[in-house]
Design a protein around this motif. Structure first.
Motif, PDB file in Angstrom:
ATOM      1  N   THR A   1      26.742 -24.656 -13.203  1.00  0.00           N
ATOM      2  CA  THR A   1      25.791 -24.391 -14.281  1.00  0.00           C
ATOM      3  C   THR A   1      25.030 -23.103 -13.983  1.00  0.00           C
ATOM      4  OG1 THR A   1      24.140 -25.801 -13.206  1.00  0.00           O
ATOM      5  CG2 THR A   1      25.513 -26.804 -14.920  1.00  0.00           C
ATOM      6  N   ARG A   2      24.672 -22.374 -15.047  1.00  0.00           N
ATOM      7  CA  ARG A   2      24.002 -21.085 -14.899  1.00  0.00           C
ATOM      8  C   ARG A   2      22.601 -21.078 -15.502  1.00  0.00           C
ATOM      9  NH1 ARG A   2      25.096 -17.784 -11.384  1.00  0.00           N
ATOM     10  NH2 ARG A   2      24.678 -15.975 -12.689  1.00  0.00           N
ATOM     11  N   ARG A   3      22.255 -22.118 -16.274  1.00  0.00           N
ATOM     12  CA  ARG A   3      20.921 -22.168 -16.857  1.00  0.00           C
ATOM     13  C   ARG A   3      20.584 -23.605 -17.238  1.00  0.00           C
ATOM     14  NH1 ARG A   3      20.412 -18.092 -20.406  1.00  0.00           N
ATOM     15  NH2 ARG A   3      18.566 -18.995 -21.353  1.00  0.00           N
ATOM     16  N   GLU A   4      19.298 -23.904 -17.328  1.00  0.00           N
ATOM     17  CA  GLU A   4      18.848 -25.219 -17.729  1.00  0.00           C
ATOM     18  C   GLU A   4      19.031 -25.389 -19.233  1.00  0.00           C
ATOM     19  OE1 GLU A   4      14.727 -27.896 -17.872  1.00  0.00           O
ATOM     20  OE2 GLU A   4      14.692 -25.814 -17.143  1.00  0.00           O
ATOM     21  N   LEU A   5      19.410 -26.599 -19.632  1.00  0.00           N
ATOM     22  CA  LEU A   5      19.545 -26.932 -21.041  1.00  0.00           C
ATOM     23  C   LEU A   5      18.710 -28.172 -21.340  1.00  0.00           C
ATOM     24  CD1 LEU A   5      23.414 -26.551 -21.552  1.00  0.00           C
ATOM     25  CD2 LEU A   5      21.643 -24.872 -22.102  1.00  0.00           C
ATOM     26  N   TRP A   6      18.292 -28.321 -22.593  1.00  0.00           N
ATOM     27  CA  TRP A   6      17.565 -29.508 -23.000  1.00  0.00           C
ATOM     28  C   TRP A   6      17.973 -29.889 -24.415  1.00  0.00           C
ATOM     29  CZ3 TRP A   6      15.200 -25.012 -21.273  1.00  0.00           C
ATOM     30  CH2 TRP A   6      14.774 -24.118 -22.268  1.00  0.00           C
ATOM     31  N   THR A   7      17.625 -31.092 -24.806  1.00  0.00           N
ATOM     32  CA  THR A   7      17.985 -31.571 -26.139  1.00  0.00           C
ATOM     33  C   THR A   7      17.001 -31.045 -27.175  1.00  0.00           C
ATOM     34  OG1 THR A   7      16.659 -33.595 -26.079  1.00  0.00           O
ATOM     35  CG2 THR A   7      18.861 -33.694 -25.094  1.00  0.00           C
ATOM     36  N   LYS A   8      17.402 -31.135 -28.432  1.00  0.00           N
ATOM     37  CA  LYS A   8      16.544 -30.665 -29.511  1.00  0.00           C
ATOM     38  C   LYS A   8      15.298 -31.524 -29.694  1.00  0.00           C
ATOM     39  CE  LYS A   8      20.525 -28.896 -32.089  1.00  0.00           C
ATOM     40  NZ  LYS A   8      21.310 -28.994 -33.346  1.00  0.00           N
ATOM     41  N   VAL A   9      15.325 -32.743 -29.151  1.00  0.00           N
ATOM     42  CA  VAL A   9      14.195 -33.657 -29.322  1.00  0.00           C
ATOM     43  C   VAL A   9      13.335 -33.761 -28.069  1.00  0.00           C
ATOM     44  CG1 VAL A   9      15.348 -35.016 -31.096  1.00  0.00           C
ATOM     45  CG2 VAL A   9      15.678 -35.610 -28.688  1.00  0.00           C
ATOM     46  N   ASP A  10      13.535 -32.880 -27.111  1.00  0.00           N
ATOM     47  CA  ASP A  10      12.747 -32.877 -25.882  1.00  0.00           C
ATOM     48  C   ASP A  10      11.322 -32.420 -26.203  1.00  0.00           C
ATOM     49  OD1 ASP A  10      11.571 -32.529 -23.428  1.00  0.00           O
ATOM     50  OD2 ASP A  10      13.321 -31.583 -22.508  1.00  0.00           O
ATOM     51  N   PRO A  11      10.307 -33.273 -26.007  1.00  0.00           N
ATOM     52  CA  PRO A  11       8.936 -32.869 -26.351  1.00  0.00           C
ATOM     53  C   PRO A  11       8.404 -31.726 -25.494  1.00  0.00           C
ATOM     54  CG  PRO A  11       8.928 -34.966 -25.177  1.00  0.00           C
ATOM     55  CD  PRO A  11      10.369 -34.658 -25.497  1.00  0.00           C
ATOM     56  N   ASP A  12       8.962 -31.556 -24.311  1.00  0.00           N
ATOM     57  CA  ASP A  12       8.520 -30.460 -23.448  1.00  0.00           C
ATOM     58  C   ASP A  12       9.003 -29.108 -23.960  1.00  0.00           C
ATOM     59  OD1 ASP A  12       7.237 -32.212 -21.751  1.00  0.00           O
ATOM     60  OD2 ASP A  12       8.985 -32.455 -20.444  1.00  0.00           O
ATOM     61  N   HIS A  13       9.951 -29.106 -24.896  1.00  0.00           N
ATOM     62  CA  HIS A  13      10.489 -27.861 -25.426  1.00  0.00           C
ATOM     63  C   HIS A  13      10.469 -27.850 -26.960  1.00  0.00           C
ATOM     64  CE1 HIS A  13      12.224 -28.069 -21.334  1.00  0.00           C
ATOM     65  NE2 HIS A  13      12.055 -26.769 -21.349  1.00  0.00           N
ATOM     66  N   SER A  14       9.545 -28.592 -27.554  1.00  0.00           N
ATOM     67  CA  SER A  14       9.457 -28.598 -29.003  1.00  0.00           C
ATOM     68  C   SER A  14       8.949 -27.243 -29.493  1.00  0.00           C
ATOM     69  CB  SER A  14       8.519 -29.712 -29.483  1.00  0.00           C
ATOM     70  OG  SER A  14       7.204 -29.509 -28.976  1.00  0.00           O
ATOM     71  N   VAL A  15       9.378 -26.864 -30.693  1.00  0.00           N
ATOM     72  CA  VAL A  15       9.035 -25.562 -31.247  1.00  0.00           C
ATOM     73  C   VAL A  15       8.189 -25.757 -32.495  1.00  0.00           C
ATOM     74  CG1 VAL A  15       9.919 -23.397 -32.201  1.00  0.00           C
ATOM     75  CG2 VAL A  15      11.172 -24.559 -30.364  1.00  0.00           C
ATOM     76  N   ASP A  16       7.003 -25.142 -32.491  1.00  0.00           N
ATOM     77  CA  ASP A  16       6.135 -25.140 -33.660  1.00  0.00           C
ATOM     78  C   ASP A  16       6.265 -23.767 -34.322  1.00  0.00           C
ATOM     79  OD1 ASP A  16       4.204 -25.237 -35.575  1.00  0.00           O
ATOM     80  OD2 ASP A  16       2.514 -25.559 -34.201  1.00  0.00           O
TER      81      ASP A  16
END
Length: 284
Positions: free
Chosen positions: A42-57
């Motif tokens: 792996t070359r970078r961290e990935l997260w799900t679209k519903v991850d609250p730590d990476h939510s987009v406003d």
């Protein structure tokens, strides 16, 4: 082992793998993290679209400031787009070999690659450059891996019967047999793109898995540029031999990830590839 002359290997007889474990999947019950196979590659961290730590406003100006400050864009004449292959002979055998060239002008081993032509797709460019630099004709090699390309909305419009995977709604990743790009190379530091040393242009390389189309020996009639015939020597190496000889880290990585995908293929996957190739040959 030069010019495609490697020992004949015996194709393995393996038990059928009826359980399919996806390379990338979301954890059950609404979990936010992504469980990934091949973690060492792996070359970078990935997260799900519903991850609250990476939510987009999208109403937050800081989101747009981040995009503005970290985004990179270029004119067409400031970009150098190249395409190349990791070409594997007898990919479903016990001893698959990978195609390299030795560049006499700069004294290093390389994967075959080069700039795309006008009105040419990236995969087509990669296969053409492989033939022109090595003298070995190649065709795409479908492997099982995750991609962010999207399956066609209406698959009935496809000219051939191709089984695409189903996109994971939480990750945006589709895992299945594919001849999409296995990865890309680019060089940057804090959005300052390191230019191609010969031209100053931003260089971006798209890589594809491939396999020989017929003979594995070098045929210089396919090498349309006389300079390439002088500059490049063609070799077939094992995975370990290739990684040892390659100079560039991105090319070593592309060899590693291709062989990792090879090892993840099941008997059913290889049979599917065989049927797909037969359909393509009948339509040719």
């Amino acid at each position: 082992m030069a010019h495609g002359s490697h020992e004949k290997v015996v194709r393995p007889v393996t038990k059928k793998n009826t359980a399919r474990s996806p390379a990338v999947k979301a954890e059950p019950k609404g979990a936010m993290k992504i469980v990934r196979k091949l973690k060492e590659l792996t070359r970078r961290e990935l997260w799900t679209k519903v991850d609250p730590d990476h939510s987009v406003d999208w109403t937050d100006d800081r989101v747009w400031d981040k995009i503005k400050n970290e985004g990179c864009y270029h004119r067409a004449d400031e970009m150098l787009v190249s395409c190349g292959t990791v070409t594997i002979s007898q990919p479903d055998s016990l001893r698959p070999m990978v195609l390299l060239v030795f560049n006499k002008n700069i004294g290093i081993f390389q994967l075959p690659k080069g700039r795309k032509n006008f009105d040419e797709g990236y995969l087509a460019a990669a296969l053409r450059e492989t033939a022109e630099e090595t003298g070995v004709a190649a065709r795409s090699l479908r492997l099982r891996f995750g991609s962010r390309s999207t399956p066609p909305k209406n698959q009935s419009t496809q000219p051939r019967v191709i089984e695409y995977g189903k996109e994971d709604r939480d990750t945006g990743i589709t895992e299945g047999l594919s001849n999409e790009s296995i990865g890309a190379s680019e060089w940057y530091y804090q959005c300052i793109i390191d230019p191609d040393p010969a031209t100053g242009a931003w260089r971006h390389i798209y890589w594809y898995a491939a396999q020989p189309l017929g003979d594995t020996r070098r045929d210089e009639s396919r090498m349309t540029d006389a300079e390439d015939r002088k500059k490049f020597t063609t070799y077939w190496f094992s995975e370990t031999e290739a990684i040892t000889r390659l100079k560039l880290e991105d090319e070593k990585f592309m060899v590693r990830i291709t062989f990792a995908y090879l090892r993840n293929m099941s008997d059913e996957d290889w049979e599917s590839n065989k049927k797909q190739e037969e359909r393509e040959n009948n339509e040719a």
